[in-house]
Design a protein around this motif. Structure first.
Motif, PDB file in Angstrom:
ATOM      1  N   ASP A   9       0.808  -1.226   0.000  1.00  0.00           N
ATOM      2  CA  ASP A   9       0.000   0.000   0.000  1.00  0.00           C
ATOM      3  C   ASP A   9       0.839   1.274   0.000  1.00  0.00           C
ATOM      4  OD1 ASP A   9      -2.642  -1.183   0.165  1.00  0.00           O
ATOM      5  OD2 ASP A   9      -2.133  -1.738   2.230  1.00  0.00           O
ATOM      6  N   VAL A  10       2.139   1.170   0.177  1.00  0.00           N
ATOM      7  CA  VAL A  10       2.972   2.375   0.295  1.00  0.00           C
ATOM      8  C   VAL A  10       2.804   3.319  -0.894  1.00  0.00           C
ATOM      9  CG1 VAL A  10       5.361   3.223   0.424  1.00  0.00           C
ATOM     10  CG2 VAL A  10       4.588   1.392   1.951  1.00  0.00           C
ATOM     11  N   PRO A  11       2.816   2.863  -2.138  1.00  0.00           N
ATOM     12  CA  PRO A  11       2.647   3.811  -3.243  1.00  0.00           C
ATOM     13  C   PRO A  11       1.323   4.576  -3.189  1.00  0.00           C
ATOM     14  CG  PRO A  11       3.567   1.767  -4.076  1.00  0.00           C
ATOM     15  CD  PRO A  11       3.158   1.518  -2.643  1.00  0.00           C
ATOM     16  N   VAL A  12       0.230   3.913  -2.843  1.00  0.00           N
ATOM     17  CA  VAL A  12      -1.058   4.609  -2.786  1.00  0.00           C
ATOM     18  C   VAL A  12      -1.111   5.535  -1.575  1.00  0.00           C
ATOM     19  CG1 VAL A  12      -2.489   2.912  -1.544  1.00  0.00           C
ATOM     20  CG2 VAL A  12      -3.509   4.382  -3.275  1.00  0.00           C
ATOM     21  N   ILE A  13      -0.521   5.137  -0.452  1.00  0.00           N
ATOM     22  CA  ILE A  13      -0.462   6.030   0.711  1.00  0.00           C
ATOM     23  C   ILE A  13       0.343   7.269   0.342  1.00  0.00           C
ATOM     24  CG2 ILE A  13       0.451   6.327   3.048  1.00  0.00           C
ATOM     25  CD1 ILE A  13      -0.178   3.303   3.483  1.00  0.00           C
ATOM     26  N   HIS A  14       1.474   7.079  -0.304  1.00  0.00           N
ATOM     27  CA  HIS A  14       2.315   8.212  -0.719  1.00  0.00           C
ATOM     28  C   HIS A  14       1.537   9.146  -1.644  1.00  0.00           C
ATOM     29  CE1 HIS A  14       5.543  10.201  -3.104  1.00  0.00           C
ATOM     30  NE2 HIS A  14       6.026  10.381  -1.882  1.00  0.00           N
ATOM     31  N   ALA A  15       0.819   8.577  -2.595  1.00  0.00           N
ATOM     32  CA  ALA A  15       0.027   9.399  -3.522  1.00  0.00           C
ATOM     33  C   ALA A  15      -1.039  10.188  -2.773  1.00  0.00           C
ATOM     34  CB  ALA A  15      -0.609   8.515  -4.594  1.00  0.00           C
TER      35      ALA A  15
END
Length: 159
Positions: A9-15
């Protein structure tokens, strides 16, 4: 649906962190990288925790990122909610309330006595939402922050 975040989920959290920063008119201040978030959330010694709000078909539409604080007055931990964000086209669907409900559940389950967060003074829709849940503003407190040059100057080694 609310679930605990995973490393995937890190990429979506970052976005969504960047979307939140843009909404708060501070995108230039959002410098965290995906790697920094991954380390903070899933490293050897996690410093923060996150939950994801999803639609029924598994689409991530919001998140809550939080960490533990401690009250010397209460003598127990609490949760400090650093970020709560639901994508604009998904607001009003109960996702924000579900995220806050999950954090409140964690507090109750673990014996934590406070769930706290900050909100920008101009963010009237969020303030109204928080008040509708029974949250009370802490008007007698002012947040102070040291960053950048002021932090470096104060924390510089003395000779």
């Amino acid at each position: 649906m609310i679930r605990t975040a995973t490393p995937a989920d890190v990429p979506v959290i970052h976005a969504m962190v960047r979307e939140l920063a843009e909404y708060e008119k501070a995108l230039d201040e959002a410098r965290a990288t995906e790697e920094q978030l991954r380390e903070a959330l899933f490293g050897e010694r996690p410093a923060a925790f996150a939950h994801i709000a999803e639609t029924e078909d598994g689409e991530p539409v919001g998140f809550a990122l939080w960490f533990l604080n401690f009250s010397t007055w209460r003598g127990v931990h609490g949760i400090y909610l650093e970020d709560l964000y639901v994508r604009p086209d998904r607001r009003g669907g109960g996702h924000g309330k579900a995220l806050l409900t999950e954090l409140a559940r964690i507090c109750v389950e673990r014996g934590y006595e406070r769930l706290e967060w900050s909100v920008l003074d101009w963010n009237e829709p969020s303030i109204a939402f928080y008040r509708s849940l029974g949250a009370l503003p802490q008007d007698e407190w002012t947040v102070f922050r040291l960053t950048d040059g002021a932090l470096g100057a104060l924390g510089a080694p003395t000779r």
